[in-house]
Write an enzyme that holds these catalytic residues in place. Structure first.
Site, PDB file in Angstrom:
ATOM      1  N   CYS A 120       4.594  -4.002  -6.781  1.00 28.40           N
ATOM      2  CA  CYS A 120       4.794  -2.546  -6.833  1.00 28.40           C
ATOM      3  C   CYS A 120       5.929  -2.024  -5.959  1.00 28.40           C
ATOM      4  O   CYS A 120       6.870  -1.423  -6.467  1.00 28.40           O
ATOM      5  CB  CYS A 120       3.493  -1.849  -6.459  1.00 28.40           C
ATOM      6  SG  CYS A 120       2.134  -2.395  -7.492  1.00 28.40           S
TER       7      CYS A 120
HETATM    8  C1  UGA Z   1       0.653  -1.061  -3.080  1.00 26.28           C
HETATM    9  C2  UGA Z   1       0.078   0.254  -2.539  1.00 26.28           C
HETATM   10  O1  UGA Z   1      -0.416   0.063  -1.212  1.00 26.28           O
HETATM   11  C3  UGA Z   1      -1.046   0.765  -3.438  1.00 26.28           C
HETATM   12  O2  UGA Z   1      -1.503   2.013  -2.955  1.00 26.28           O
HETATM   13  C4  UGA Z   1      -0.494   0.933  -4.865  1.00 26.28           C
HETATM   14  O3  UGA Z   1      -1.498   1.340  -5.754  1.00 26.28           O
HETATM   15  C5  UGA Z   1       0.048  -0.396  -5.354  1.00 26.28           C
HETATM   16  O4  UGA Z   1       1.077  -0.853  -4.442  1.00 26.28           O
HETATM   17  C6  UGA Z   1       0.602  -0.159  -6.726  1.00 26.28           C
HETATM   18  O5  UGA Z   1       1.564   0.605  -6.882  1.00 26.28           O
HETATM   19  O6  UGA Z   1      -0.019  -0.627  -7.695  1.00 26.28           O
HETATM   20  P1  UGA Z   1      -0.098  -3.641  -2.919  1.00 26.28           P
HETATM   21  O7  UGA Z   1       1.149  -3.983  -3.696  1.00 26.28           O
HETATM   22  O8  UGA Z   1      -1.371  -4.305  -3.266  1.00 26.28           O
HETATM   23  O9  UGA Z   1      -0.373  -2.062  -3.004  1.00 26.28           O
HETATM   24  O10 UGA Z   1       0.237  -4.046  -1.426  1.00 26.28           O
HETATM   25  P2  UGA Z   1       0.253  -3.345   0.007  1.00 26.28           P
HETATM   26  O11 UGA Z   1      -0.996  -3.671   0.731  1.00 26.28           O
HETATM   27  O12 UGA Z   1       0.629  -1.941  -0.073  1.00 26.28           O
HETATM   28  O13 UGA Z   1       1.430  -4.163   0.698  1.00 26.28           O
HETATM   29  C7  UGA Z   1       2.767  -4.171   0.152  1.00 26.28           C
HETATM   30  C8  UGA Z   1       3.678  -5.034   1.002  1.00 26.28           C
HETATM   31  O14 UGA Z   1       3.971  -4.373   2.233  1.00 26.28           O
HETATM   32  C9  UGA Z   1       3.083  -6.401   1.371  1.00 26.28           C
HETATM   33  O15 UGA Z   1       4.095  -7.381   1.279  1.00 26.28           O
HETATM   34  C10 UGA Z   1       2.628  -6.203   2.808  1.00 26.28           C
HETATM   35  O16 UGA Z   1       2.614  -7.402   3.543  1.00 26.28           O
HETATM   36  C11 UGA Z   1       3.707  -5.243   3.319  1.00 26.28           C
HETATM   37  N1  UGA Z   1       3.248  -4.418   4.481  1.00 26.28           N
HETATM   38  C12 UGA Z   1       2.268  -3.495   4.319  1.00 26.28           C
HETATM   39  C13 UGA Z   1       3.845  -4.614   5.718  1.00 26.28           C
HETATM   40  O17 UGA Z   1       4.746  -5.466   5.877  1.00 26.28           O
HETATM   41  N2  UGA Z   1       3.426  -3.847   6.766  1.00 26.28           N
HETATM   42  C14 UGA Z   1       2.453  -2.899   6.643  1.00 26.28           C
HETATM   43  O18 UGA Z   1       2.143  -2.220   7.641  1.00 26.28           O
HETATM   44  C15 UGA Z   1       1.859  -2.737   5.395  1.00 26.28           C
END
Ligand code: UGA
Length: 434
Positions: free
Chosen positions: A268
């Site tokens: 995403c």
């Molecule tokens: C993300 C959004 O959080 C959801 O709300 C949304 O519905 C979804 O995309 C989508 O559009 O379908 P997701 O892709 O499952 O969800 O993953 P996240 O938990 O948001 O993490 C995304 C990336 O950011 C990961 O690589 C994670 O490691 C990184 N991240 C996240 C960080 O490096 N630091 C943080 O503090 C948070």
């Protein structure tokens, strides 16, 4: 109870099919991929999502969820139809709408012979104007009906996080509903009658933009945290987690989504930021902020390579172990995982790369076949000169010096700031962000 149809049984569609069935609705989910439908009908979930296999079995036992490959026929019988198909990136970053257009056409064909009023809800992530400009005409042409009097249209973005998707679907903290008219909104709100959370009803294109704005802002927060980590390293003797904790005391900021690491991946954030940037560009506006967010995200894996070379010397001929290959801990998904560019650059620099992940080994093997996949942490680390921790599986926290004992040279780069430093005596330990 509302009769629902869900087109697409991937990470989003399948989760909603199960969640809506558990909420008491009668749901049919369909997909053009016969293999997926057959697996789901056997009660198997084709990807890693905690709690979903059990919930799917429960939903099937209640007989309120079933799955089919016949999209048109299933659409005909539903009161509310959700489009949950993928909107991948094209090579230039713009959105590939082929799955949305194809699903709208097939759904429309089914709607043509449906006896009553139906509402079509776009859950796929699409740029402002797409539901009105692409989905509506495709439905009208295929069904021979008119949006408004004959059927309604809504946009209802999903905010599911992989790893907690079922919980996010069952107990969302907000509902954003874009509707073409009151009648459409009312029909969709009936589906969520038992969901207790804040809700906002707005125009179709506003709801479409809210989804992109949310993901782009969260991605910006992550890139900002990563920028801070790099700045903390430049100043020296600073710990980015402490800096973020202090910033987060300001209620206008809040500390969530400010965990520094090797960048954001997944299906995403990268795709949605690119799509919004490309969408702006097509309309004559170049987003400087979004460009910088992506630029830093591309740099972060290189930062780990630089730190490895600083600590261990030139990487040519060295053995490098990557712990964590999926885009984040708790997931088997390697789509846009930052471990992919990380491994590729290490290989380009002449290193031999081994990797291990609790769930994503096979998927990563397909993504970068030149990387040797180890069956466990111990094998991944044996003889390695450098270890780079790429993602945030909770078990990395339990690693101790004994786990790294068989490394040739014990240089460990903690790319997610997750290792327990106190348990790592005798290790040349480098943390991104101090
Ligand atoms: C993300 C959004 O959080 C959801 O709300 C949304 O519905 C979804 O995309 C989508 O559009 O379908 P997701 O892709 O499952 O969800 O993953 P996240 O938990 O948001 O993490 C995304 C990336 O950011 C990961 O690589 C994670 O490691 C990184 N991240 C996240 C960080 O490096 N630091 C943080 O503090 C948070």
């Amino acid at each position: 109870m509302v009769r629902l149809f869900i087109a697409g049984t991937g990470h989003v569609g399948l989760v909603y099919a199960v969640a809506f069935a558990l909420d008491g609705h009668r749901v049919v989910g369909a997909d053009i991929d016969a293999g997926t439908v057959a697996a789901v009908n056997r009660g198997e979930v084709p990807f890693h999502e905690p709690g979903l296999p059990e919930a799917l079995k429960k939903a099937r036992r209640t007989k309120r969820a079933r799955f089919s490959t016949d999209i048109a026929e299933s659409a005909k019988a539903a009161e509310v139809i959700f489009l949950c198909v993928g909107t991948p990136s094209r090579p230039d970053g713009s959105v590939d709408l082929s799955q949305v257009s194809a699903a709208a056409k097939t759904v429309g064909e089914g709607m043509g012979s449906a006896p009553g009023y139906q509402v079509v809800v776009v859950k796929s992530t699409v740029l402002p104007g797409t539901t009105q400009g692409v989905v509506r005409p495709a439905l009208e042409k295929a069904s021979g009906k008119d949006a408004g009097p004959d059927f309604g249209l809504c946009v209802n973005p999903e905010f599911l996080r992989e790893g907690s998707a079922l919980e996010d679907a069952l107990r969302p903290d907000r509902l954003v509903i874009g509707a073409m008219d009151e009648r459409s909104a009312k029909a969709l709100l009936k589906v969520y009658a038992r969901t207790k959370c804040k809700r906002m009803v707005t125009a179709l294109r506003t709801a479409e933009m809210i989804k992109y704005a949310t993901n782009a802002f969260l991605a910006t927060k992550v890139s900002f945290a990563n920028e801070l980590a790099n700045l903390c390293d430049a100043f020296g003797s600073l710990n980015v987690d402490e800096v973020v904790e202090g910033m987060g005391l300001d209620p206008r900021i809040n500390p969530r989504f400010l965990k520094a690491g090797l960048g954001f991946g997944g299906s995403c954030f990268p795709k949605d930021v690119r799509a919004l940037l490309a969408g702006g560009r097509e309309r004559g506006y170049e987003s400087r902020v979004l460009r910088a967010v992506l630029e830093l995200n591309d740099y972060q894996p290189m930062r780990a390579v630089e730190l490895a070379a600083e600590a261990a010397g030139p990487l040519e001929g060295k053995e490098v172990a990557i712990l964590g290959l999926s885009f984040k801990g708790g997931s088997d998904d390697v789509r846009e995982s930052r471990a992919i560019p990380l491994a590729k650059v290490l290989l380009e620099r002449g290193a031999a790369v081994r990797g291990f992940d609790p769930e994503a080994n096979e998927a990563f093997r397909r993504a970068v076949p030149e990387v040797e996949i180890a069956p466990d942490v111990k094998t991944a680390l044996a003889r390695a000169d450098v270890c780079i921790v790429h993602n945030d599986w909770p078990q990395w926290r339990d690693l101790t010096a004994a786990d790294f004992a068989e490394m040739r040279r014990k240089v460990v780069i903690d790319g997610r700031r997750i290792l327990n430093r106190a348990a790592l005596e005798g290790i040349e330990f480098v943390t991104l962000g101090g």
